[in-house]
Design an enzyme around this catalytic site. Structure first.
Site, PDB file in Angstrom:
ATOM      1  NE  ARG A 128      -0.153   1.464  -6.141  1.00 17.43           N
ATOM      2  CZ  ARG A 128      -0.591   1.194  -4.913  1.00 17.43           C
ATOM      3  NH1 ARG A 128      -0.151   0.141  -4.258  1.00 17.43           N
ATOM      4  NH2 ARG A 128      -1.474   1.994  -4.340  1.00 17.43           N
ATOM      5  CE  LYS A 144      -0.561  -5.406  -3.020  1.00 17.09           C
ATOM      6  NZ  LYS A 144      -0.792  -5.446  -4.463  1.00 17.09           N
TER       7      LYS A 144
HETATM    8  N1  PMM Z   1      -2.097  -2.728  -5.060  1.00 24.93           N
HETATM    9  C1  PMM Z   1      -2.851  -1.925  -4.290  1.00 24.93           C
HETATM   10  C2  PMM Z   1      -3.401  -0.733  -4.810  1.00 24.93           C
HETATM   11  N2  PMM Z   1      -3.177  -0.371  -6.090  1.00 24.93           N
HETATM   12  N3  PMM Z   1      -2.184  -0.808  -8.178  1.00 24.93           N
HETATM   13  C3  PMM Z   1      -1.458  -1.598  -8.977  1.00 24.93           C
HETATM   14  N4  PMM Z   1      -1.245  -1.260 -10.266  1.00 24.93           N
HETATM   15  N5  PMM Z   1      -0.899  -2.763  -8.519  1.00 24.93           N
HETATM   16  C4  PMM Z   1      -1.080  -3.188  -7.241  1.00 24.93           C
HETATM   17  O1  PMM Z   1      -0.567  -4.271  -6.881  1.00 24.93           O
HETATM   18  C5  PMM Z   1      -1.864  -2.378  -6.368  1.00 24.93           C
HETATM   19  C6  PMM Z   1      -2.398  -1.171  -6.881  1.00 24.93           C
HETATM   20  C7  PMM Z   1      -3.113  -2.309  -2.867  1.00 24.93           C
HETATM   21  O2  PMM Z   1      -2.097  -1.846  -2.031  1.00 24.93           O
HETATM   22  P1  PMM Z   1      -2.226  -0.510  -1.118  1.00 24.93           P
HETATM   23  O3  PMM Z   1      -3.546  -0.631  -0.349  1.00 24.93           O
HETATM   24  O4  PMM Z   1      -1.056  -0.503  -0.226  1.00 24.93           O
HETATM   25  O5  PMM Z   1      -2.254   0.695  -2.003  1.00 24.93           O
END
Ligand code: PMM
Length: 286
Positions: A262, A222
């Site tokens: 995650r 991030k």
């Molecule tokens: N961040 C993203 C997408 N889904 N779900 C949860 N539970 N927590 C998060 O911090 C989260 C998520 C955004 O990241 P990405 O675009 O790399 O998937």
């Protein structure tokens, strides 16, 4: 602390769970555009599992700052064949969606957990749907859709405010019939948060843990890691060079006892979790 309702072998894990990210989207900030083809997406999901992902999180809608919504039909077309392909291959799958309709279809296709970045705020039917499904539910802290979330990053005290708002989401989920033991909370790093909001939340993870729910942390690649590691000219570390920093966050979060992280780089976080576990135990042996 872990949620109930997970299938074996996830239910038996005594360490932090590594959730691998699989975005089947043209525009996610880190892996967008790479896995639009079903077979490439399934192959990548299997690869994540082989590298140590305990569960693979399949999402069909980007949540990057500024992203526009995707119609539900398109989200279903993206997500369902990949969920089915991975389930068929024996890979535990969660679905990353804000929509009840997608959650219902993905769980019918074999997903074993619903990961809702809006904590139920985006779709009034989500909590009732998850209650019916009887699967664990991740409620993330969220204040609005991606096209406006950067304008919503105002807090009196970010830790107190995020905990209060997450407790409200948990209460709403339980009122709709989701058992407390199925709920996981996530502070939503990067969602309506500036860099120091994220660091304050990470520092105070024990306060969040004290609410009595298992926790999930999503720091992977991030922006706040990119800005922390900016070069001498103030240029952020590029997205694809943030995995070591992500692994460091994983180690700290796992040492604090979070249920799951995650991440995109599963191999590095998997190592970090094992280091943290040995550190917590004071021994290499479980
Ligand atoms: N961040 C993203 C997408 N889904 N779900 C949860 N539970 N927590 C998060 O911090 C989260 C998520 C955004 O990241 P990405 O675009 O790399 O998937």
């Amino acid at each position: 602390m872990r949620p109930d309702g997970l299938p074996a072998p996830l239910a038996q894990l005594r360490r932090t769970v590594v959730m691998g990210v699989l975005n089947v989207t043209p525009d996610s900030f880190s892996d967008g555009g790479r896995y639009q083809d079903v077979s490439a997406a399934v192959a990548h999901g299997r690869d994540l599992h082989a590298q140590g992902a305990d569960i693979v999180d399949v999402g069909g809608e980007s949540t990057r700052p500024g992203a526009q919504r995707v119609p539900v039909g398109e989200e279903l077309d993206r997500v369902l064949p990949v969920v089915s392909g991975l389930v068929e291959a024996g890979v535990p799958v969660s679905v990353d969606t804000m929509r009840a309709e997608t959650a219902l279809a993905a769980v019918a296709a074999g997903a074993c957990l619903v990961n809702d970045v809006s904590g139920g705020l985006a779709d009034p039917d989500m909590h009732a749907a998850v209650a019916r499904l009887g699967v664990p539910y991740v409620a993330m802290h969220w204040r609005g859709h991606s096209d406006r979330m950067d304008d919503l990053a105002t807090y009196d005290d970010v830790v107190v405010d995020v905990i209060g708002e997450l407790r409200d989401r948990a209460e709403a989920a339980m009122a709709a019939g989701i058992p407390q033991r199925h709920i996981v909370l996530d502070p939503g790093l990067g969602f309506a948060k500036e860099a120091d909001h994220n660091w304050a939340l990470l520092k105070r993870l024990p306060n969040l843990a004290a609410q009595g729910f298992p926790l999930l942390i999503g720091a992977s690649r991030k922006r706040f890691l990119g800005s922390l590691l900016a070069d001498d000219d103030g240029v952020d570390r590029p997205v694809d060079e943030r995995d070591r920093a992500t692994d460091a966050v994983t180690a700290v979060a796992a040492a604090m006892g979070v249920w799951a992280v995650r991440v995109h780089d599963v191999a590095g976080s998997s190592d970090a979790v094992r280091v943290a576990e040995a550190w917590r135990r004071g021994s290499a042996h479980g």
